[in-house]
Design a protein around this motif. Structure first.
Motif, PDB file in Angstrom:
ATOM      1  N   HIS A   1      36.464 -18.500  54.596  1.00  0.00           N
ATOM      2  CA  HIS A   1      36.331 -18.310  56.048  1.00  0.00           C
ATOM      3  C   HIS A   1      34.882 -18.526  56.514  1.00  0.00           C
ATOM      4  N   ASP A   2      33.907 -18.290  55.608  1.00  0.00           N
ATOM      5  CA  ASP A   2      32.503 -18.564  55.968  1.00  0.00           C
ATOM      6  C   ASP A   2      32.336 -20.058  56.257  1.00  0.00           C
ATOM      7  N   VAL A   3      32.961 -20.849  55.388  1.00  0.00           N
ATOM      8  CA  VAL A   3      32.798 -22.296  55.504  1.00  0.00           C
ATOM      9  C   VAL A   3      33.420 -22.806  56.813  1.00  0.00           C
ATOM     10  N   ASP A   4      34.588 -22.273  57.132  1.00  0.00           N
ATOM     11  CA  ASP A   4      35.225 -22.674  58.404  1.00  0.00           C
ATOM     12  C   ASP A   4      34.329 -22.308  59.586  1.00  0.00           C
ATOM     13  N   ARG A   5      33.732 -21.118  59.535  1.00  0.00           N
ATOM     14  CA  ARG A   5      32.875 -20.701  60.656  1.00  0.00           C
ATOM     15  C   ARG A   5      31.579 -21.514  60.688  1.00  0.00           C
ATOM     16  N   LEU A   6      31.037 -21.828  59.512  1.00  0.00           N
ATOM     17  CA  LEU A   6      29.822 -22.662  59.476  1.00  0.00           C
ATOM     18  C   LEU A   6      30.083 -24.005  60.139  1.00  0.00           C
ATOM     19  N   ARG A   7      31.234 -24.550  59.828  1.00  0.00           N
ATOM     20  CA  ARG A   7      31.581 -25.857  60.394  1.00  0.00           C
ATOM     21  C   ARG A   7      31.541 -25.833  61.929  1.00  0.00           C
ATOM     22  N   GLU A   8      31.951 -24.684  62.493  1.00  0.00           N
ATOM     23  CA  GLU A   8      31.974 -24.579  63.963  1.00  0.00           C
ATOM     24  C   GLU A   8      30.601 -24.321  64.551  1.00  0.00           C
ATOM     25  N   VAL A   9      29.764 -23.567  63.813  1.00  0.00           N
ATOM     26  CA  VAL A   9      28.543 -23.023  64.411  1.00  0.00           C
ATOM     27  C   VAL A   9      27.296 -23.876  64.149  1.00  0.00           C
ATOM     28  N   VAL A  10      27.217 -24.445  62.942  1.00  0.00           N
ATOM     29  CA  VAL A  10      25.977 -25.147  62.567  1.00  0.00           C
ATOM     30  C   VAL A  10      25.829 -26.430  63.386  1.00  0.00           C
ATOM     31  N   GLN A  11      24.639 -26.602  63.938  1.00  0.00           N
ATOM     32  CA  GLN A  11      24.399 -27.757  64.821  1.00  0.00           C
ATOM     33  C   GLN A  11      23.904 -28.983  64.049  1.00  0.00           C
ATOM     34  N   GLY A  12      23.124 -28.734  63.003  1.00  0.00           N
ATOM     35  CA  GLY A  12      22.548 -29.844  62.230  1.00  0.00           C
ATOM     36  C   GLY A  12      23.456 -30.210  61.064  1.00  0.00           C
TER      37      GLY A  12
END
Ligand code: PXP
Length: 320
Positions: A127-138
């Protein structure tokens, strides 16, 4: 030994003094004598001789001119946030949140965010990875072992880069580079699958010619040289003119030259910290540095945003 001699001139003393302050040409005249100048902050254009800028085209012309007079090349800093998840997993709770850490790292100037989804899920969770995909801009860099289930997961996430590493359950952290030679046909298929999903592939390898040749044969676009042995030597002897330290640096420099000659991107990482990053960041044409543990450790005292900012400053300073 050319590289070491050139770098020793710049970094004869550690770039960071024991108090944590950075050595500048004015603090240390031999740096100035060796032609070492402080890099301008990449976010602020040089103040002098700024002309009147009219319109977007004028701004673009001015920016192009200003850039050509300033920093030619600078290694990008990709911050590894696994260690934040390791702390959270110590209690199997919700804090600290590695996704929040990614945002703080970006606000501190990180050029990319790196994480490792291990088969045993010891730190980062799906679930961290899914959220990173949404949040990280770079750019998002997904570190993984060449295991089918995780490869499929990465293909669904579509990070900018998939970084293949060896993985053993008993290890505390990634211990050595990937042995690419010997599994060329398997890894060629993995690299091709990533390419089909628009993902660049990186091999984390020891600085050995046969691994570089094998990585090229597999079609990897990027090789990341394992800087762990350099870090251990530097942390032990603290001097660039110590033979063991010089040898490790030369090994990485040679590896970088071979990677570039083979047409791949040269990255480096593992064990880098505020004291030993300078000479690695100063290597010609190193594109990215992947750094985690040391930044997260400093964040305990300074906060993550500030810890990233300071690491970035050292890289900019070394990259002129
Ligand atoms: N690069 C790779 C391939 C790694 O496996 C790691 C550790 O997860 C790093 C860089 C970052 O290493 P460190 O946490 O020691 O800075």
């Amino acid at each position: 030994m050319e590289t070491v001699e050139a770098l020793a001139k710049l970094f004869w003393h550690d770039p960071v003094s024991p108090g944590g302050a950075s050595l500048t040409p004015t603090d240390y005249p031999p740096l100035a004598a060796a032609g070492y100048t402080r890099a301008p902050d990449q976010h602020s254009p040089p103040r002098r001789s700024r002309p009147k800028i009219r319109g977007v085209e004028g701004a673009a012309r001015w920016y192009g001119r200003a850039r050509s007079n300033t920093v030619v090349r600078m290694a990008r800093l990709c911050v590894n946030i696994d260690h934040v998840a390791t702390l959270r997993q110590a209690r199997r709770g919700v804090e600290p949140d590695p996704v929040w850490a990614a945002v703080e790292a970006e606000l501190g100037g990180a050029d990319g965010i790196t994480f490792h989804l291990r088969e045993d899920r010891r730190h980062m969770q799906d679930h961290d990875v899914d959220r990173l995909r949404e949040v990280v801009q770079g750019p998002l860099n997904f570190e993984l072992a060449a295991v089918d289930a995780i490869i499929d997961f990465a293909c669904r996430i579509r990070p900018a880069m998939a970084m293949l590493v060896p993985e053993r359950r008993e290890e505390v952290t990634t211990e050595g580079g990937l042995v690419v030679a010997g599994q060329v046909s398997r890894l060629r298929d993995v690299v091709a699958k990533f390419a089909d999903h628009g993902i660049r592939a990186s091999a984390f390898i020891d600085a050995q010619e046969r691994q570089i040749d094998a990585a090229r044969a597999c079609g990897f676009q990027v090789c990341e040289i394992h800087t762990g042995p350099w870090a251990i030597a530097h942390n032990t002897h603290h001097r660039l003119d110590h033979p063991e330290v010089a040898r490790e640096l030369e090994r990485i420099a040679d590896g970088g030259r071979s990677i570039l000659a083979a047409g791949m991107q040269f990255n480096a990482g593992h064990g880098l910290n505020y004291r030993n990053v300078g000479p690695i960041a100063a290597l010609p044409d190193v594109t990215e540095l992947h750094i985690g543990h040391s930044i997260v450790s400093r964040a305990v005292f300074d906060g993550l945003r500030e810890a990233v900012r300071e690491m970035k400053r050292l890289i900019v300073e070394a990259s002129t």
